[in-house]
Design an enzyme around this catalytic site. Sequence first.
Site, PDB file in Angstrom:
ATOM      1  CG  ASN A  14      45.353  18.167  58.258  1.00  0.00           C
ATOM      2  OD1 ASN A  14      46.480  17.680  58.366  1.00  0.00           O
ATOM      3  ND2 ASN A  14      44.669  18.136  57.119  1.00  0.00           N
ATOM      4  CG  MET A  90      37.607  24.998  52.089  1.00  0.00           C
ATOM      5  SD  MET A  90      39.167  24.453  51.371  1.00  0.00           S
ATOM      6  CE  MET A  90      38.695  24.406  49.650  1.00  0.00           C
ATOM      7  CG  HIS A 109      48.628  22.828  48.643  1.00  0.00           C
ATOM      8  ND1 HIS A 109      47.393  23.291  48.242  1.00  0.00           N
ATOM      9  CD2 HIS A 109      49.188  22.253  47.553  1.00  0.00           C
ATOM     10  CE1 HIS A 109      47.228  23.019  46.954  1.00  0.00           C
ATOM     11  NE2 HIS A 109      48.312  22.398  46.510  1.00  0.00           N
TER      12      HIS A 109
HETATM   13  C1  GRF Z   1      43.349  18.724  53.297  1.00  0.00           C
HETATM   14  O1  GRF Z   1      43.358  18.107  52.048  1.00  0.00           O
HETATM   15  C2  GRF Z   1      44.366  19.833  53.334  1.00  0.00           C
HETATM   16  O2  GRF Z   1      45.528  19.527  52.643  1.00  0.00           O
HETATM   17  C3  GRF Z   1      43.621  20.951  52.650  1.00  0.00           C
HETATM   18  O3  GRF Z   1      42.296  20.826  53.105  1.00  0.00           O
HETATM   19  C4  GRF Z   1      42.041  19.480  53.505  1.00  0.00           C
HETATM   20  C5  GRF Z   1      41.631  19.545  54.950  1.00  0.00           C
HETATM   21  O4  GRF Z   1      41.156  18.323  55.417  1.00  0.00           O
HETATM   22  N1  GRF Z   1      44.215  22.228  52.960  1.00  0.00           N
HETATM   23  P1  GRF Z   1      40.676  18.193  56.928  1.00  0.00           P
HETATM   24  O5  GRF Z   1      39.503  19.148  57.104  1.00  0.00           O
HETATM   25  O6  GRF Z   1      41.829  18.538  57.819  1.00  0.00           O
HETATM   26  O7  GRF Z   1      40.244  16.755  57.061  1.00  0.00           O
END
Ligand code: GRF
Length: 220
Positions: A14, A90, A109
Amino acid sequence: MVNLGVLVSGSGSNLQAIIDHIEAGRLDARIRIVISNLPGVFGLERAKKHGIPSMVISQKEFKGRDDFEQKLVEVLKEHYVELVILAGFMRIITKTLLGAFPMRVMNIHPALLPSFPGTHVWQKEIDYGVKFAGCTVHFVDEGEDTGPIIIQAVVPVFDDDTADTLNARILKQEHKIYSQAIQMYAEGRLEIQGRRVIAKGMPKIEDSFMMNPPATIFET
Ligand code: GRF
């Protein structure tokens, strides 16, 4: 132009999508700092590759959660961050950080909230038998995945899906809606009215809908 601080704990796909939208000139934002609570994660590599300042702030180095979040606030403020972006971060955020950035912390999410909060949602969605899943960008409040919803995207769930295939389909949309939400914020379109986030001046598509399985007895 909005100054972002992005918090990661992992792969940072992301984060990468936000970087790409900024570099392509679609997103009027600047990432001032990337912070990870874990060392060695790929999100930090992505920041380095694009010349974005990054650092590790590990909760282990602090007496408690308050001190940890106080440090986050200090670093975010030092970097002139206006909007905090949780991108696979997290850790639960508490009022120490939220008080310093009221309704200025966003999270993504991988489900259509308020359904399927928490973690490992994809298998739960498959087991429940839902025909649609998706993702949600929301402002963070003190609950878990409970804050006011800014934007959602919907994807179909297929009979032969696994948690991995569904995750991949959802992630593709996450990479679009997170930047869309940030851009709406940057343009001053987001007005919070209690639980509702009003997106001022956005177009409406009155007849948009999806069916899964799709229609076979009439045209949609
Ligand atoms: C994604 O599934 C997001 O929805 C959740 O954590 C994950 C993050 O993935 N909050 P990334 O580290 O951005 O690849």
